[in-house]
Design an enzyme around this catalytic site. Structure first.
Site, short mmCIF file in Angstrom:
data_model
loop_
_atom_site.label_atom_id
_atom_site.label_comp_id
_atom_site.label_asym_id
_atom_site.label_seq_id
_atom_site.Cartn_x
_atom_site.Cartn_y
_atom_site.Cartn_z
N SER A 6 -1.55 36.71 11.06
CA SER A 6 -2.31 36.64 9.80
C SER A 6 -3.60 35.81 9.92
O SER A 6 -4.47 35.89 9.06
CB SER A 6 -1.44 36.09 8.68
OG SER A 6 -0.86 34.86 9.07
N ASP A 227 -0.20 26.09 1.46
CA ASP A 227 -0.68 26.77 2.66
C ASP A 227 -1.75 25.94 3.35
O ASP A 227 -2.92 25.92 2.94
CB ASP A 227 -1.23 28.16 2.28
CG ASP A 227 -1.66 28.98 3.51
OD1 ASP A 227 -1.72 28.40 4.62
OD2 ASP A 227 -1.95 30.17 3.35
N HIS A 230 -3.51 28.92 6.81
CA HIS A 230 -4.63 29.86 6.73
C HIS A 230 -5.87 29.13 6.20
O HIS A 230 -5.82 27.94 5.93
CB HIS A 230 -4.25 31.04 5.83
CG HIS A 230 -3.05 31.77 6.36
ND1 HIS A 230 -1.78 31.52 5.93
CD2 HIS A 230 -2.95 32.70 7.35
CE1 HIS A 230 -0.93 32.27 6.61
NE2 HIS A 230 -1.61 32.98 7.49
#
Ligand SMILES: *[C@@H]1O[C@H](CO)[C@@H](O)[C@H](O)[C@H]1NC(C)=O
Length: 250
Positions: A6, A227, A230
């Site tokens: 990702s 998160d 990312h």
């Protein structure tokens, strides 16, 4: 084509947005199939593709279960048609428990329940490197391996003891040195790249990204967790893409 987890998706999204901002009137065609997705800027004949794969090497459904095969890389036939390849894999190598997407790991013909994960990472990268040497046409395809994209869950790394995520981080580290130094996996990447005979460029984003503890989505993301893995799309991945652009045009 971006090939990887990702983090590759993150960078690809940023690149498509940057290109769209530059040529907002260009017709865009979006296609996807089970293996990859493709965004084409039709007027320019430019396609930006994403091939999602957590480990680069294969996971195969067998009678005993899902087997992560450190010596097997079958998707290369699709990759090798590209003009530019940007590879990345790291995030999933220490995954365990219910979200680990394999049941066994196969290494040199032996099927194991588990093994040293850093060793497994090194073996898979080595398999990938052999694929580069045997299958990539260096006259046609430029190959990059993106360095390790760092995470910010352990404040000790940036001299904030007791901090366990990036939630309260609003500024980059000042200066250009990251207190904890490079992640161990980055040394493995450098080591394996040095054994590949064909030209593979390390697209070295690790240190500059380590400094950006403030650049993660933190709680402002789609899945409502924290998160610090990312990156906000209009942020650090834009910087990565600008660097990639400079590298490609020099
Ligand atoms: C954070 O990193 C330090 C130094 O590497 C380590 O000793 C500590 O166990 C880590 N903390 C957590 C919660 O993983």
């Amino acid at each position: 084509m971006f090939v990887g987890d990702s983090i590759s998706m993150n960078q690809r999204e940023s690149l498509v947005c940057l290109l769209h901002a530059a040529v907002p009137d260009s017709k865009i065609i979006v296609e996807s199939n089970p293996l990859y997705s493709n965004t084409t800027f039709e007027d320019y004949g430019v396609s930006i593709l994403l091939f999602l794969t957590h480990y680069l090497v294969d996971i195969k459904e067998e009678q005993i279960g899902r087997v992560l095969k450190l010596d097997s890389l079958k998707n290369g036939n699709i990759w090798k048609d590209m003009d530019v390849l940007v590879f990345n894999t790291w995030l999933w190598w220490y995954r365990s428990g219910p979200t680990q997407p394999w049941d066994y790991i196969e290494d040199g013909g032996k099927v194991l329940k588990d093994m040293d994960r850093m060793g497994a990472f090194r073996k898979a990268l080595t398999t990938w490197g052999r694929w580069v040497d045997t299958d990539v046409d260096a006259g046609k395809t430029k190959v990059f391996f993106q360095g390790i994209s760092p995470q910010h869950y352990n404040g000790t790394d940036w001299n904030k003891l007791g901090v366990t995520n990036c939630a309260k981080e609003t500024t980059p580290i000042s200066g250009s040195t990251y207190p904890s130094g490079l992640p161990t996996a980055e040394y493995v990447v450098k080591d394996v790249l040095s054994t590949i005979e064909k030209h593979v460029q390390l697209f070295d984003i690790t240190t500059l990204s380590q400094l950006r503890k403030d650049a993660h989505p933190s709680s402002y993301n789609a899945f409502k967790g924290m998160d610090c893995t990312h990156w906000c799309v209009a942020g650090l991945p834009d910087t990565w893409n600008q660097l990639l652009y400079v590298t490609l045009t020099n």
